[in-house]
Design a protein around this motif. Structure first.
Motif, PDB file in Angstrom:
ATOM      1  N   SER A  64      -3.853   0.315 -10.385  1.00 29.49           N
ATOM      2  CA  SER A  64      -3.504  -0.479 -11.327  1.00 29.49           C
ATOM      3  C   SER A  64      -3.028  -1.872 -10.791  1.00 29.49           C
ATOM      4  CB  SER A  64      -3.869  -0.956 -12.677  1.00 29.49           C
ATOM      5  OG  SER A  64      -5.564   0.045 -13.152  1.00 29.49           O
ATOM      6  N   ILE A  65      -1.242  -1.351 -11.091  1.00 29.34           N
ATOM      7  CA  ILE A  65      -0.520  -2.282 -10.946  1.00 29.34           C
ATOM      8  C   ILE A  65       0.078  -2.362  -9.362  1.00 29.34           C
ATOM      9  CG2 ILE A  65       2.288  -2.804 -10.899  1.00 29.34           C
ATOM     10  CD1 ILE A  65       0.410  -2.653 -13.261  1.00 29.34           C
ATOM     11  N   ASP A  66       0.009  -1.339  -8.476  1.00 25.64           N
ATOM     12  CA  ASP A  66      -0.163  -1.380  -7.129  1.00 25.64           C
ATOM     13  C   ASP A  66      -1.672  -2.627  -6.169  1.00 25.64           C
ATOM     14  OD1 ASP A  66       1.297   0.563  -6.642  1.00 25.64           O
ATOM     15  OD2 ASP A  66      -0.172   1.950  -6.173  1.00 25.64           O
ATOM     16  N   ALA A  67      -1.809  -2.480  -6.956  1.00 21.02           N
ATOM     17  CA  ALA A  67      -4.062  -3.806  -7.107  1.00 21.02           C
ATOM     18  C   ALA A  67      -3.150  -4.944  -7.204  1.00 21.02           C
ATOM     19  CB  ALA A  67      -4.795  -3.462  -8.002  1.00 21.02           C
ATOM     20  N   LEU A  68      -2.622  -5.419  -8.530  1.00 18.11           N
ATOM     21  CA  LEU A  68      -1.684  -5.943  -9.251  1.00 18.11           C
ATOM     22  C   LEU A  68      -0.700  -6.940  -8.338  1.00 18.11           C
ATOM     23  CD1 LEU A  68      -2.335  -8.521 -11.307  1.00 18.11           C
ATOM     24  CD2 LEU A  68      -0.666  -7.110 -12.585  1.00 18.11           C
ATOM     25  N   ILE A  69      -0.439  -6.087  -8.036  1.00 15.98           N
ATOM     26  CA  ILE A  69       0.614  -6.557  -7.300  1.00 15.98           C
ATOM     27  C   ILE A  69       0.157  -7.317  -5.360  1.00 15.98           C
ATOM     28  CG2 ILE A  69       3.007  -6.003  -5.896  1.00 15.98           C
ATOM     29  CD1 ILE A  69       3.998  -4.088  -7.644  1.00 15.98           C
TER      30      ILE A  69
END
Length: 89
Positions: A64-69
């Motif tokens: 999820s954090i990878d996608a947000l970044i």
């Protein structure tokens, strides 16, 4: 700990899977970073997203954090990345 709207853990109210529409979350992060930049001495703005013993499934959290970044970095004025506190001193 992260702000509640950015908590992607399975125990949070939000789904642990990457949200289908990351644009509103990215705008929220940019608003927070913009206001935090007024009190930051360097060129980097920290958005703390970690919390000890708070996550049940690291794989879904980091996905999820990878996608947000990735969503944040669609903005040419942004260079979002994972980092360490040493970047901010």
């Amino acid at each position: 700990c992260p702000p509640p709207q950015f908590n992607f853990d399975v125990l949070a109210q939000q789904s642990a899977a990457a949200p289908p529409d990351l644009a509103p979350l990215a705008r929220g992060i940019l608003r927070m970073a913009s206001s935090d930049s007024a009190v930051t001495t360097g060129s980097h703005v920290m958005v703390a997203m970690g919390c000890d013993f708070a996550y049940q499934q690291a794989e879904s959290w980091f996905a999820s954090i990878d996608a947000l970044i990735a969503e944040l970095n669609r903005n040419p004025r942004v260079a979002a990345s994972y980092s360490t506190p040493s970047e901010y001193v």
